[in-house]
Design an enzyme around this catalytic site. Structure first.
Site, short mmCIF file in Angstrom:
data_model
loop_
_atom_site.label_atom_id
_atom_site.label_comp_id
_atom_site.label_asym_id
_atom_site.label_seq_id
_atom_site.Cartn_x
_atom_site.Cartn_y
_atom_site.Cartn_z
N TYR A 129 -2.87 -0.67 10.07
CA TYR A 129 -2.83 -1.04 8.66
C TYR A 129 -1.43 -0.80 8.09
O TYR A 129 -0.87 -1.65 7.39
CB TYR A 129 -3.87 -0.23 7.90
N SER B 213 0.85 -1.20 0.00
CA SER B 213 0.00 0.00 0.00
C SER B 213 0.88 1.24 0.00
O SER B 213 2.07 1.18 0.37
CB SER B 213 -0.89 0.00 1.25
N LYS C 269 1.39 -3.33 6.34
CA LYS C 269 1.85 -3.12 4.96
C LYS C 269 3.34 -2.79 4.88
O LYS C 269 4.01 -3.17 3.91
CB LYS C 269 1.01 -2.02 4.31
#
Length: 254
Positions: A153, A140, A157
Site C-alpha cells: 500500500y 496517504s 501511495k
C-alpha cells in the site's frame, strides 16, 4: 470563508461512500457540478441521486483506460467542461513484505497508482480546453512515512506522491495544478475495525472525519489555491509529524 466552487465541474472517483462521498456532497454544496464514479453501482447511484441535478453517476473501473475516457465524456456531455479531478478511488490491504501476495501487490498498484496515472491522462485535454484545472491525488500518511505492514500500500501511495510532483511540473504551463493529499486514520469503512475514534499516535488524539478531508480537497479544487501546485498536504491529526513522549515534569520546591 468556505471555498467557492460555483461553475466548476468535478469528477470524483471512489465517490460511492466514505471520503469520496463526502467530497462529492461538499463540492455540490459549494456550487460545483459533480460526476461521481465508482465500481459500487447501487451505492454510487444513490449518492448521486441525493445531490439532484448537479450530479451524475458513472460506473467506472479506474484501472481501465476506456472506462476513464467514458467518465470524462460524461462530464463534458452533461456539464460542458471539466475543471477538477479527484483521484480518490483506492483499495487498502496490509501485510508484512515477506508475507505479501504478489497478486495483491499488483492489485494495489493497479488501483492506487496506475488508476490515477490513467486519470490524469484522460482529463488533460478537457482541462486544457477549459484554460486550466486542478487535480487532487489522494495519497496517504503511508505515502509520507514508512508504516509497518504497509509495504504494498505504501509503495503505491509513495508512487502517487511522486507522480503528483512530476505532473505538476509537466502540466503547470497549461494552468493545471496537481497536488497530493495524505489522510491518516479517517472514520470510514477502512478504519471501522479499530472500534474506537481514539488515535494515540496522532497528536490531536483522535481519528479524523471524512468531511475534514473533504474541506481540504475543496480548497485545492478552488481558485483560493491558485498558486499551489506540486504540494503534499497531510490531514492526519499530526500523525506523520512524529510524536515524542512528553518530558517528565521535574519536581520543584514549593
Amino acid at each position: 470563508m468556505p471555498a467557492d466552487l460555483t461553475g466548476k465541474v468535478a469528477l470524483v472517483t471512489g465517490a460511492a461512500r466514505g471520503i469520496g462521498a463526502a467530497q462529492a456532497r461538499l463540492f455540490a454544496a459549494l456550487g460545483a457540478r459533480v460526476v461521481l464514479t465508482d465500481v459500487l453501482e447501487e451505492e454510487g447511484r444513490l449518492a448521486a441521486r441525493e445531490l439532484g441535478d448537479s450530479a451524475r453517476f458513472v460506473r467506472h473501473d479506474v484501472t481501465d483506460e476506456a472506462s476513464w475516457r467514458a467518465a470524462a465524456a460524461v462530464a463534458a456531455d452533461a456539464f460542458g467542461r471539466l475543471d477538477v479531478l479527484v483521484n480518490n478511488a483506492a483499495i487498502y490491504t496490509t501485510s508484512p513484505i515477506e508475507d505479501e501476495d504478489p497478486a495483491r501487490l499488483d492489485a494495489l498498484l493497479r488501483v492506487n497508482l496506475v488508476g490515477p496515472f490513467l486519470g490524469i491522462r484522460a482529463v488533460v485535454p478537457a482541462m486544457r480546453a477549459a484554460g486550466g484545472g486542478s487535480i487532487v491525488n489522494m495519497s496517504s500518511q503511508a505515502g509520507l512515512q514508512g508504516i509497518w505492514g504497509h509495504g504494498g500500500y505504501g509503495a503505491a501511495k509513495w508512487g502517487l506522491r511522486g507522480l503528483t510532483k512530476t505532473a505538476a511540473i509537466e502540466l503547470g504551463p497549461d494552468g493545471i495544478r496537481v497536488n497530493s493529499v495524505h489522510p491518516g486514520a479517517i472514520a470510514t469503512g477502512m478504519t471501522a475495525h479499530l472500534g474506537t475514534t481514539a488515535h494515540p499516535a496522532a497528536p490531536l488524539g483522535r481519528v479524523g472525519e471524512p468531511e475534514e478531508v473533504a474541506r481540504l480537497v475543496a480548497f485545492l479544487a478552488s481558485d483560493d489555491s491558485s498558486y499551489l501546485t506540486g504540494a503534499e498536504l497531510a490531514v492526519d491529526g499530526g500523525a506523520s509529524a512524529g510524536r515524542m513522549p512528553a518530558p517528565k515534569r521535574k519536581d520543584t520546591d514549593a
